[in-house]
Design a protein around this motif. Structure first.
Motif, PDB file in Angstrom:
ATOM      1  N   GLY A 112      18.594   5.490  48.717  1.00  0.00           N
ATOM      2  CA  GLY A 112      17.681   5.657  47.593  1.00  0.00           C
ATOM      3  C   GLY A 112      18.080   6.766  46.650  1.00  0.00           C
ATOM      4  N   GLY A 113      19.382   7.053  46.562  1.00  0.00           N
ATOM      5  CA  GLY A 113      19.878   8.076  45.658  1.00  0.00           C
ATOM      6  C   GLY A 113      20.107   9.424  46.310  1.00  0.00           C
ATOM      7  N   ARG A 114      19.774   9.552  47.574  1.00  0.00           N
ATOM      8  CA  ARG A 114      19.955  10.841  48.250  1.00  0.00           C
ATOM      9  C   ARG A 114      21.417  11.205  48.437  1.00  0.00           C
ATOM     10  N   VAL A 115      22.270  10.203  48.525  1.00  0.00           N
ATOM     11  CA  VAL A 115      23.704  10.412  48.774  1.00  0.00           C
ATOM     12  C   VAL A 115      24.512   9.842  47.618  1.00  0.00           C
ATOM     13  N   LEU A 116      25.419  10.671  47.085  1.00  0.00           N
ATOM     14  CA  LEU A 116      26.371  10.236  46.076  1.00  0.00           C
ATOM     15  C   LEU A 116      27.697   9.977  46.778  1.00  0.00           C
ATOM     16  N   LEU A 117      28.228   8.767  46.587  1.00  0.00           N
ATOM     17  CA  LEU A 117      29.456   8.386  47.278  1.00  0.00           C
ATOM     18  C   LEU A 117      30.486   7.891  46.274  1.00  0.00           C
ATOM     19  N   ARG A 118      31.592   8.620  46.159  1.00  0.00           N
ATOM     20  CA  ARG A 118      32.743   8.118  45.423  1.00  0.00           C
ATOM     21  C   ARG A 118      33.615   7.340  46.393  1.00  0.00           C
ATOM     22  N   GLN A 119      33.972   6.111  46.012  1.00  0.00           N
ATOM     23  CA  GLN A 119      34.787   5.272  46.875  1.00  0.00           C
ATOM     24  C   GLN A 119      35.698   4.395  46.031  1.00  0.00           C
ATOM     25  N   PRO A 120      36.752   3.849  46.635  1.00  0.00           N
ATOM     26  CA  PRO A 120      37.723   3.074  45.848  1.00  0.00           C
ATOM     27  C   PRO A 120      37.098   1.827  45.218  1.00  0.00           C
ATOM     28  N   LYS A 121      37.553   1.529  44.016  1.00  0.00           N
ATOM     29  CA  LYS A 121      37.141   0.265  43.398  1.00  0.00           C
ATOM     30  C   LYS A 121      37.704  -0.918  44.162  1.00  0.00           C
ATOM     31  N   VAL A 122      38.930  -0.752  44.645  1.00  0.00           N
ATOM     32  CA  VAL A 122      39.621  -1.810  45.376  1.00  0.00           C
ATOM     33  C   VAL A 122      39.937  -1.295  46.767  1.00  0.00           C
ATOM     34  N   GLY A 123      39.779  -2.144  47.764  1.00  0.00           N
ATOM     35  CA  GLY A 123      40.036  -1.734  49.139  1.00  0.00           C
ATOM     36  C   GLY A 123      38.741  -1.674  49.918  1.00  0.00           C
ATOM     37  N   TYR A 124      38.728  -0.851  50.960  1.00  0.00           N
ATOM     38  CA  TYR A 124      37.525  -0.747  51.781  1.00  0.00           C
ATOM     39  C   TYR A 124      36.414  -0.062  51.001  1.00  0.00           C
ATOM     40  N   ARG A 125      35.241  -0.703  50.960  1.00  0.00           N
ATOM     41  CA  ARG A 125      34.073  -0.148  50.294  1.00  0.00           C
ATOM     42  C   ARG A 125      32.888  -0.190  51.254  1.00  0.00           C
ATOM     43  N   ALA A 126      32.202   0.932  51.342  1.00  0.00           N
ATOM     44  CA  ALA A 126      31.055   1.019  52.235  1.00  0.00           C
ATOM     45  C   ALA A 126      29.908   0.175  51.707  1.00  0.00           C
ATOM     46  N   ALA A 127      29.261  -0.551  52.610  1.00  0.00           N
ATOM     47  CA  ALA A 127      28.056  -1.302  52.281  1.00  0.00           C
ATOM     48  C   ALA A 127      26.919  -0.746  53.136  1.00  0.00           C
ATOM     49  N   ILE A 128      26.206  -1.593  53.868  1.00  0.00           N
ATOM     50  CA  ILE A 128      25.069  -1.081  54.638  1.00  0.00           C
ATOM     51  C   ILE A 128      25.454  -0.673  56.057  1.00  0.00           C
ATOM     52  N   ASP A 129      26.618  -1.095  56.545  1.00  0.00           N
ATOM     53  CA  ASP A 129      26.977  -0.793  57.937  1.00  0.00           C
ATOM     54  C   ASP A 129      26.969   0.701  58.251  1.00  0.00           C
ATOM     55  N   PRO A 130      27.628   1.553  57.448  1.00  0.00           N
ATOM     56  CA  PRO A 130      27.602   2.983  57.779  1.00  0.00           C
ATOM     57  C   PRO A 130      26.213   3.611  57.645  1.00  0.00           C
ATOM     58  N   VAL A 131      25.390   3.068  56.772  1.00  0.00           N
ATOM     59  CA  VAL A 131      24.023   3.582  56.629  1.00  0.00           C
ATOM     60  C   VAL A 131      23.225   3.296  57.900  1.00  0.00           C
ATOM     61  N   LEU A 132      23.366   2.072  58.408  1.00  0.00           N
ATOM     62  CA  LEU A 132      22.672   1.700  59.639  1.00  0.00           C
ATOM     63  C   LEU A 132      23.212   2.493  60.827  1.00  0.00           C
ATOM     64  N   LEU A 133      24.521   2.701  60.860  1.00  0.00           N
ATOM     65  CA  LEU A 133      25.125   3.484  61.935  1.00  0.00           C
ATOM     66  C   LEU A 133      24.550   4.896  61.963  1.00  0.00           C
ATOM     67  N   ALA A 134      24.497   5.541  60.817  1.00  0.00           N
ATOM     68  CA  ALA A 134      23.968   6.907  60.757  1.00  0.00           C
ATOM     69  C   ALA A 134      22.504   6.959  61.161  1.00  0.00           C
ATOM     70  N   ALA A 135      21.756   5.922  60.820  1.00  0.00           N
ATOM     71  CA  ALA A 135      20.328   5.895  61.150  1.00  0.00           C
ATOM     72  C   ALA A 135      20.080   5.771  62.642  1.00  0.00           C
ATOM     73  N   ALA A 136      21.081   5.295  63.386  1.00  0.00           N
ATOM     74  CA  ALA A 136      20.919   5.076  64.823  1.00  0.00           C
ATOM     75  C   ALA A 136      21.118   6.336  65.642  1.00  0.00           C
ATOM     76  N   LEU A 137      21.575   7.424  65.036  1.00  0.00           N
ATOM     77  CA  LEU A 137      21.834   8.658  65.770  1.00  0.00           C
ATOM     78  C   LEU A 137      20.624   9.588  65.734  1.00  0.00           C
TER      79      LEU A 137
END
Length: 244
Positions: A11-36
């Motif tokens: 919801g805007g709490r995290v600013l993430l710079r990531q590559p336009k091409v290649g691996y791009r984060a979607a919801i998987d890392p967000v869900l992973l972090a929420a599980a800890l």
């Protein structure tokens, strides 16, 4: 790394710079972090941190924590450090550039998390982009290598939490058992009601002996295609997941 985008997570709490091409984060890392749910003041190891999405989401929810990330790709490691600075957490998020196949584990972490490559080398064609291929397809460090590295980095009863493909759950459980992890909790991520899970969150404890637990999991999307209120609370409002 040339060609980046600026994206917002939680919801805007995290600013993430990531590559336009290649691996791009979607919801998987967000869900992973929420599980800890580390103990107050804990130190978390993020194995394969990429540009830092999971670490930054965890630190946004838990400002008392510290995270050390390991990333094999120099460009992504540099972006992770840049993202740490952009989010004001450089003092709590350290990034080590290296390959877990050759790095010496440092057993000083309370728990570990990982979003490892999902595909084995013999499964389908690798993405044409080299960076994306490295993030998606296992190399010299296969799934057992990831779990062994985590095991050597954790104390007795220290936990490892991973997100992975549901159709590789058998391999993942075998890799965890081979690295002496137990007390396994499986948390399915259902795309919709009455549909097979495509992803699972799995938590295991080093030396754990408790019986395996299959949690109810989380339904991500409703009938209208939008996120369910429970998923929205995690992805936008930084709520934690209770894995059981």
């Amino acid at each position: 790394m040339p060609g980046t985008t600026e994206d917002r997570l939680l919801g805007g709490r995290v600013l993430l710079r990531q590559p336009k091409v290649g691996y791009r984060a979607a919801i998987d890392p967000v869900l992973l972090a929420a599980a800890l749910d580390p103990k107050p003041g804990g130190h978390v190891l993020d194995i394969g941190c990429g540009a830092g999405a999971a670490a930054l989401c965890l630190l946004a929810r838990r400002p008392d924590l510290a995270v050390t990330g390991i990333e094999i790709q120099p460009g992504l490691a540099a972006l992770a450090r840049e993202n740490a600075a952009l989010n004001g957490v450089s003092d709590r998020f350290r990034v080590i550039e290296g390959d877990i196949a050759t790095l010496q584990p440092d057993a000083r972490f309370d728990m570990a998390m990982s979003n490892p490559p999902f595909l084995s080398p013999d499964r389908g064609n690798a993405p044409p982009d080299a960076s994306k291929a490295l993030a998606h397809v296992e190399g010299e460090a296969d799934l057992p290598a990831w779990t062994r590295f985590a095991a050597k980095s954790l104390p007795h009863r220290g936990t490892l939490t991973l997100i992975h493909r549901a159709d590789r759950l058998t391999e993942l459980l075998a890799a965890l058992a081979g690295a002496h992890f137990g007390s396994v909790v499986i948390f399915p991520l259902w795309p919709r009601l009455e549909t097979p899970a495509k992803r699972v969150l799995v938590r295991a404890a080093q030396g754990g002996r408790a019986p395996l637990v299959l949690s109810p999991g989380l339904v991500l999307h409703g009938a209208d295609g939008g996120f369910t209120p429970a998923a929205e609370a995690v992805l936008r409002d930084a709520a934690a997941l209770r894995m059981g």
